[in-house]
Design an enzyme around this catalytic site. Structure first.
Site, short mmCIF file in Angstrom:
data_model
loop_
_atom_site.label_atom_id
_atom_site.label_comp_id
_atom_site.label_asym_id
_atom_site.label_seq_id
_atom_site.Cartn_x
_atom_site.Cartn_y
_atom_site.Cartn_z
N ASN A 102 0.57 -3.94 11.93
CA ASN A 102 0.87 -5.20 11.24
C ASN A 102 0.52 -6.40 12.10
O ASN A 102 0.74 -6.40 13.31
CB ASN A 102 2.35 -5.25 10.86
CG ASN A 102 2.73 -4.11 9.93
OD1 ASN A 102 1.86 -3.51 9.31
ND2 ASN A 102 4.01 -3.81 9.85
N ILE A 103 0.03 -7.45 11.45
CA ILE A 103 -0.33 -8.67 12.17
C ILE A 103 0.80 -9.69 12.11
O ILE A 103 0.68 -10.78 12.66
CB ILE A 103 -1.66 -9.25 11.63
CG1 ILE A 103 -1.54 -9.67 10.16
CG2 ILE A 103 -2.79 -8.24 11.81
CD1 ILE A 103 -2.78 -10.41 9.65
N HIS A 119 -3.93 -4.08 15.47
CA HIS A 119 -4.82 -4.82 14.57
C HIS A 119 -4.69 -6.33 14.74
O HIS A 119 -5.08 -7.09 13.86
CB HIS A 119 -4.56 -4.42 13.11
CG HIS A 119 -5.03 -3.03 12.78
ND1 HIS A 119 -4.66 -2.35 11.64
CD2 HIS A 119 -5.85 -2.17 13.47
CE1 HIS A 119 -5.22 -1.14 11.64
NE2 HIS A 119 -5.94 -1.02 12.73
N THR A 187 3.12 3.52 6.50
CA THR A 187 1.65 3.38 6.50
C THR A 187 1.03 4.45 5.61
O THR A 187 1.50 5.59 5.58
CB THR A 187 1.07 3.42 7.93
OG1 THR A 187 -0.36 3.38 7.86
CG2 THR A 187 1.50 4.63 8.72
N LEU A 214 7.83 5.37 1.97
CA LEU A 214 8.38 5.32 0.62
C LEU A 214 7.99 6.57 -0.16
O LEU A 214 8.76 7.11 -0.94
CB LEU A 214 7.87 4.05 -0.08
CG LEU A 214 8.56 3.67 -1.38
CD1 LEU A 214 10.05 3.44 -1.17
CD2 LEU A 214 7.91 2.41 -1.96
N GLU A 215 6.76 7.00 0.07
CA GLU A 215 6.24 8.21 -0.60
C GLU A 215 5.28 8.92 0.35
O GLU A 215 4.84 8.31 1.33
CB GLU A 215 5.53 7.82 -1.89
CG GLU A 215 4.46 6.80 -1.68
CD GLU A 215 3.99 6.16 -2.99
OE1 GLU A 215 2.81 5.80 -3.04
OE2 GLU A 215 4.80 6.03 -3.93
N ALA A 231 12.06 1.72 3.80
CA ALA A 231 12.17 1.68 5.26
C ALA A 231 13.53 1.18 5.71
O ALA A 231 14.08 1.66 6.71
CB ALA A 231 11.06 0.79 5.83
#
Ligand code: BJW
Length: 247
Positions: A102-103, A119, A187, A214-215, A231
């Site tokens: 994540n940025i 990233h 992710t 989540l999945e 999360a």
């Protein structure tokens, strides 16, 4: 959806955690590949490659300016998952390295310090003239000047686009090869090299691997243990279990 709990690392063991956009979703930031995600609104080729920036820098600046303003909205704050990982870093009697794709700066705001932004960071600039990176909380444009070399028009956001090399890969691979636990959080496992970290950890020979999402992600079957849910629920629950074992 909780699977059976798996083994825990030894007290003092080394933990590597990878996070993605899903951990910041409940803080109000968009993911990329969910049905309502960023790539459903704008194409990668228009905003997330060096070629896109060379072709139309104004469009790329506008894309990141809007996301930077969104991140700095007072309503966007770290959630229980960010806070649980910061607590883990403080309370675990061994090394904890947090690698985020994540940025955003929500991990820092929650208190995480042993953190790699592989990233990049939306709140930093990169000058294409002199290579200097610096904090950049404001909008960026073709009129922006580098504070280090004064060059105008060659500033970009310090993030990693497709075709570019993510940051600190050597340190990440070294730590993965020698970890006892690898946890992947929020992710999709669609983007390399991050999607390959679970295999790197397994190659080290002793790492237990856990997916919290989540999945199920694209690579879910590579993980020995998997827990599914938001999360803000599954991450604090998992951290609590880790810390209970060393209390
Ligand atoms: C929740 C939740 C909730 C929702 N709770 N969970 C062919 C094969 C293999 C590789 C390649 C290939 N062709 C090209 C490549 C390489 C390319 C790549 O991987 N392409 C793929 C598309 C195939 N990769 C690169 O170019 C990278 N560089 C590179 O490889 O250099 C060479 C190298 C070689 C050897 C070693 C090392 C390097 C660079 C990739 C740069 C990615 N950049 C972006 C943009 C960054 C700036 C920005 O933010 O704008 O990074 S793209 C975007 O995707 C962003 C993210 O960090 C990244 C990953 O996304 P993430 O975080 O997984 O988000 P989503 O949306 O995909 O998933 C969210 C998940 O959360 C979902 O699973 C949801 O279910 C879940 N979720 N709500 C928990 N409440």
């Amino acid at each position: 959806m909780f699977q059976k709990d798996g083994p825990l690392p030894p007290p003092g063991g080394s933990i590597v955690i990878l996070t993605g956009a899903g951990i910041s979703k409940e803080s109000g930031l968009e993911t990329f590949r969910d049905a309502d995600g960023i790539w459903a609104q704008v194409s990668i080729e228009e905003v997330a490659t060096p070629e896109a920036f060379a072709r139309n820098p104004a469009k790329v600046h506008a894309f990141y300016n809007a996301r930077r303003r969104g991140l700095l909205d007072a309503a966007v704050q770290p959630n229980a998952a960010h806070r649980a990982l910061a607590h883990l870093e403080q309370a675990w009697p061994g090394q904890v390295l947090l690698v985020t794709q994540n940025i955003d700066d929500l991990h820092e705001r929650a208190g995480s310090r042993a953190l790699i932004h592989m990233h990049g960071e939306i709140l930093r600039s990169l000058c294409l003239a002199c290579g200097e990176t610096a904090p950049w909380p404001d909008d960026m444009s073709l009129e922006s000047a580098c504070a280090a070399c004064d060059t105008v028009g060659l500033m970009r956001v310090n993030v990693v686009w497709f075709g570019e090399m993510p940051f600190e890969m050597e340190r990440i691979y070294r730590t993965l090869a020698d970890c006892d636990l690898f946890v992947s959080i929020g992710t999709s496992g669609a983007v390399y090299p991050a999607a390959g970290f679970v295999q790197e950890a397994r190659l080290g020979g002793r790492a237990h691997t856990v997916e919290l999402n989540l999945e199920p992600s694209e690579g879910h079957s590579l993980f020995a243990e998997r827990h599914y849910g938001p999360a803000s629920e599954v991450v604090p629950a998992y951290v609590e279990r880790l810390l209970a074992a060393v209390a």
